[in-house]
Design a protein around this motif. Sequence first.
Motif, PDB file in Angstrom:
ATOM      1  N   MET A  29       0.802  -1.037  -0.056  1.00 42.79           N
ATOM      2  CA  MET A  29       0.173   0.098   0.086  1.00 42.79           C
ATOM      3  C   MET A  29       0.906   1.586  -0.034  1.00 42.79           C
ATOM      4  O   MET A  29       0.368   2.277  -0.687  1.00 42.79           O
ATOM      5  N   PRO A  30       1.939   1.379   0.767  1.00 43.21           N
ATOM      6  CA  PRO A  30       2.805   2.487   0.937  1.00 43.21           C
ATOM      7  C   PRO A  30       3.330   2.889  -0.684  1.00 43.21           C
ATOM      8  O   PRO A  30       3.701   3.919  -0.865  1.00 43.21           O
ATOM      9  N   LYS A  31       3.419   1.769  -1.388  1.00 50.33           N
ATOM     10  CA  LYS A  31       4.107   1.975  -2.692  1.00 50.33           C
ATOM     11  C   LYS A  31       3.173   1.718  -3.832  1.00 50.33           C
ATOM     12  O   LYS A  31       3.509   1.437  -5.244  1.00 50.33           O
ATOM     13  N   LEU A  32       1.700   1.576  -3.601  1.00 54.51           N
ATOM     14  CA  LEU A  32       0.735   1.362  -4.480  1.00 54.51           C
ATOM     15  C   LEU A  32       0.821   2.286  -5.763  1.00 54.51           C
ATOM     16  O   LEU A  32       0.625   1.822  -6.841  1.00 54.51           O
ATOM     17  N   ASN A  33       1.037   3.414  -5.403  1.00 50.49           N
ATOM     18  CA  ASN A  33       1.125   4.497  -6.613  1.00 50.49           C
ATOM     19  C   ASN A  33       2.301   4.161  -7.738  1.00 50.49           C
ATOM     20  O   ASN A  33       2.030   4.531  -8.962  1.00 50.49           O
ATOM     21  N   ASP A  34       3.176   3.295  -7.248  1.00 50.71           N
ATOM     22  CA  ASP A  34       4.506   2.900  -8.359  1.00 50.71           C
ATOM     23  C   ASP A  34       3.810   1.803  -9.328  1.00 50.71           C
ATOM     24  O   ASP A  34       3.874   2.015 -10.491  1.00 50.71           O
ATOM     25  N   LEU A  35       2.963   0.996  -8.662  1.00 50.86           N
ATOM     26  CA  LEU A  35       2.217  -0.014  -9.586  1.00 50.86           C
ATOM     27  C   LEU A  35       1.343   0.456 -10.197  1.00 50.86           C
ATOM     28  O   LEU A  35       1.086   0.064 -11.641  1.00 50.86           O
ATOM     29  N   LEU A  36       0.492   1.423  -9.783  1.00 49.67           N
ATOM     30  CA  LEU A  36      -0.596   2.090 -10.523  1.00 49.67           C
ATOM     31  C   LEU A  36       0.042   3.055 -11.942  1.00 49.67           C
ATOM     32  O   LEU A  36      -0.606   2.800 -12.925  1.00 49.67           O
ATOM     33  N   ARG A  37       1.188   3.423 -11.355  1.00 47.82           N
ATOM     34  CA  ARG A  37       1.632   4.521 -12.490  1.00 47.82           C
ATOM     35  C   ARG A  37       2.153   3.679 -13.753  1.00 47.82           C
ATOM     36  O   ARG A  37       2.003   4.359 -14.718  1.00 47.82           O
ATOM     37  N   ARG A  41      -1.742   9.984  -1.066  1.00 49.61           N
ATOM     38  CA  ARG A  41      -1.057   9.651   0.026  1.00 49.61           C
ATOM     39  C   ARG A  41      -1.529   8.427   0.600  1.00 49.61           C
ATOM     40  O   ARG A  41      -2.693   7.956   0.576  1.00 49.61           O
ATOM     41  N   PRO A  42      -0.726   7.433   1.136  1.00 48.88           N
ATOM     42  CA  PRO A  42      -1.185   6.160   1.512  1.00 48.88           C
ATOM     43  C   PRO A  42      -1.574   5.889   2.947  1.00 48.88           C
ATOM     44  O   PRO A  42      -2.185   4.978   3.430  1.00 48.88           O
ATOM     45  N   ASP A  43      -1.439   6.822   3.694  1.00 41.70           N
ATOM     46  CA  ASP A  43      -1.807   6.829   5.295  1.00 41.70           C
ATOM     47  C   ASP A  43      -2.987   6.565   5.734  1.00 41.70           C
ATOM     48  O   ASP A  43      -3.309   5.653   6.616  1.00 41.70           O
ATOM     49  N   ALA A  44      -3.970   7.156   4.877  1.00 42.06           N
ATOM     50  CA  ALA A  44      -5.351   6.855   5.535  1.00 42.06           C
ATOM     51  C   ALA A  44      -5.697   5.181   5.218  1.00 42.06           C
ATOM     52  O   ALA A  44      -6.263   4.629   6.065  1.00 42.06           O
ATOM     53  N   TYR A  45      -5.275   4.929   3.891  1.00 50.55           N
ATOM     54  CA  TYR A  45      -5.617   3.536   3.614  1.00 50.55           C
ATOM     55  C   TYR A  45      -4.781   2.486   4.554  1.00 50.55           C
ATOM     56  O   TYR A  45      -5.251   1.127   4.783  1.00 50.55           O
ATOM     57  N   MET A  46      -3.542   3.014   4.803  1.00 52.05           N
ATOM     58  CA  MET A  46      -2.727   2.116   6.106  1.00 52.05           C
ATOM     59  C   MET A  46      -3.433   1.945   7.157  1.00 52.05           C
ATOM     60  O   MET A  46      -3.468   0.691   7.986  1.00 52.05           O
ATOM     61  N   ARG A  47      -4.230   2.924   7.898  1.00 52.84           N
ATOM     62  CA  ARG A  47      -4.865   2.994   8.942  1.00 52.84           C
ATOM     63  C   ARG A  47      -6.171   1.875   8.711  1.00 52.84           C
ATOM     64  O   ARG A  47      -6.533   1.049   9.747  1.00 52.84           O
ATOM     65  N   ASP A  48      -6.623   1.941   7.614  1.00 53.41           N
ATOM     66  CA  ASP A  48      -7.688   0.865   7.400  1.00 53.41           C
ATOM     67  C   ASP A  48      -7.157  -0.775   7.590  1.00 53.41           C
ATOM     68  O   ASP A  48      -7.894  -1.344   8.056  1.00 53.41           O
ATOM     69  N   LEU A  49      -6.071  -0.658   6.833  1.00 46.32           N
ATOM     70  CA  LEU A  49      -5.348  -2.275   6.859  1.00 46.32           C
ATOM     71  C   LEU A  49      -4.920  -2.437   8.310  1.00 46.32           C
ATOM     72  O   LEU A  49      -4.668  -3.818   8.491  1.00 46.32           O
TER      73      LEU A  49
END
Length: 548
Positions: A260-268, A308-316
């Motif tokens: 999740m902290p690097k998800l934007n890399d894979l989506l990009r 930014r990944p922060d909110a989704y990390m709180r979910d996880l």
Amino acid sequence: MTDRRSELLMPAGSLERLKVAVLYGADAVYLGTPDMSLRTKSKFSLEEIKEGVAFAHQHGVRVYLTLNLFTHNKDIPKLAEYVETLKDIQPDGVIIADPGVFHYVRKHAPGINLHISTQANVCSSLTVDFWKDQGAELVVLAREVTFAEMAEIREKCPDIRLESFVHGAMCMTYSGRCLLSNFMAERGANQGNCANSCRWQYKVHLRLKDGTIKELELDEHNSKLFEWVLEEGARPGELMPIEEDIRGSYILNSKDMCLMPKLNDLLRIGVDSLKVEGRNKSPYYVATVARAYRRAIDDYYRDPEGWRPDAYMRDLEGAGSRGYTIAFHEGRLQNYAHNYEHTKAMAPWEYAGIVREAREDGLVLEVRSRLDAGDVMEFLPPDSRAEPVLLRLYEYTTIKSPEKPVESVFGSRQDVIFIPYSAFDHEDPETVRRNFPAFTIVRKESILLDEDWRRLKLDKTAQRIELGETAREGAYKSQVGKLQEAIGSDTMEKRARTSRKGVEGCCGRGCNGCLIFWNDPEYAKARELLKQKKHGEMLDRDMREPLA
């Protein structure tokens, strides 16, 4: 940024989990039958697979079937029947690892899309091209592939779909090709029956020449006198320590992958399919993880630069894990990718129940753990844009005996309770009915030992260091020491994350039905603050103000 849009691929170990995954935002699900996939605990019958495929397709979700075992001669006769089943079910793809099975299915079922399993150890563009030439529609890259390698493969192989794991358990061997389980428990890991021998507790014993076995009792008096080390034959003089305490040794216990902290890399770069591991995990795990990644993916496509990944990390954090690591994403693994002190999977929340029916007058909830009077339940809506809702009940009405309310209900007894919409006294009944359909997941706070809470705190610190916050290394060492102290203590008292205790305490967030929050003068200001929030939104923390 590429025009490719990534799909969220969720595990489905049963029909129930398939439906949960679909409702909580999966673009695709993968599942298998016990005899021909790498999950012998798969709970699907053939009729359930047909029902699951129909349900998924009705919701616009793709279904991939697993055929990823490595065949022995005894498995070959099953292939003909399995291929006929595939023709009947018509999945959107079949996941295969064995080249012989690939060749067989391609020959006898030419209209079915073939996907190459992570078990095939695909780590380069050369291998991706090989499988494309053989007729593969998609290739699952090995977990050991770094992001730099993945980006290069994407650039050199634009004409085939690529899939990457983004979340779930990590195997200690190369793409899961392990014989530890075979040796230790006579259970074949590559036949779908892994015993997870790498995560067992091990102790060092002393065997004398006469065959006598002596246990080495390590205590404060002798633990500093010696240490055990390994020397590999080709590296003379390089002594690698084996650490053991009173609990034994855990030398192979990887944390769970979480990209999740690097998800934007894979989506990009346009990885076509983002895969979550966990066909043996609970519906609660499936819902929590799917909801977090669904939100994250959708928000990225709305605003890539501001993501930014922060909110989704709180979910996880609510999903059970052994701690999170980005694994091989940036190359070499760090020590922070492993748990040496405390090995179990856990979370500050636990599975409380699942909605079976949304009636005109209320919800029917199947209980999955113990619920006592005063417990706060959190309802997680399948719609990732809707807010969760907190509900506190002081008694429960069971479907079996509605005339006799009880103070406790139990998942072990398979209790089913009815919750009228009026219990959600600060919500709109129609919104509750719409947001919490059948297969909605409900959770409650976990009651954990002090050592468990310290482990969770240590996991967060380790992850931040792994992501580059090296200034926290001192705090990490301190937290390791405190965790070791907590593990060594005799304290067995358990506590929840909030200050609520039974029917007397209050978490202060404004739960529906909470007699304390909605009546106590100390929460008067908190009630005013809650009025300013949007409908369904709770306070982030306890806003209690003691009276003078």
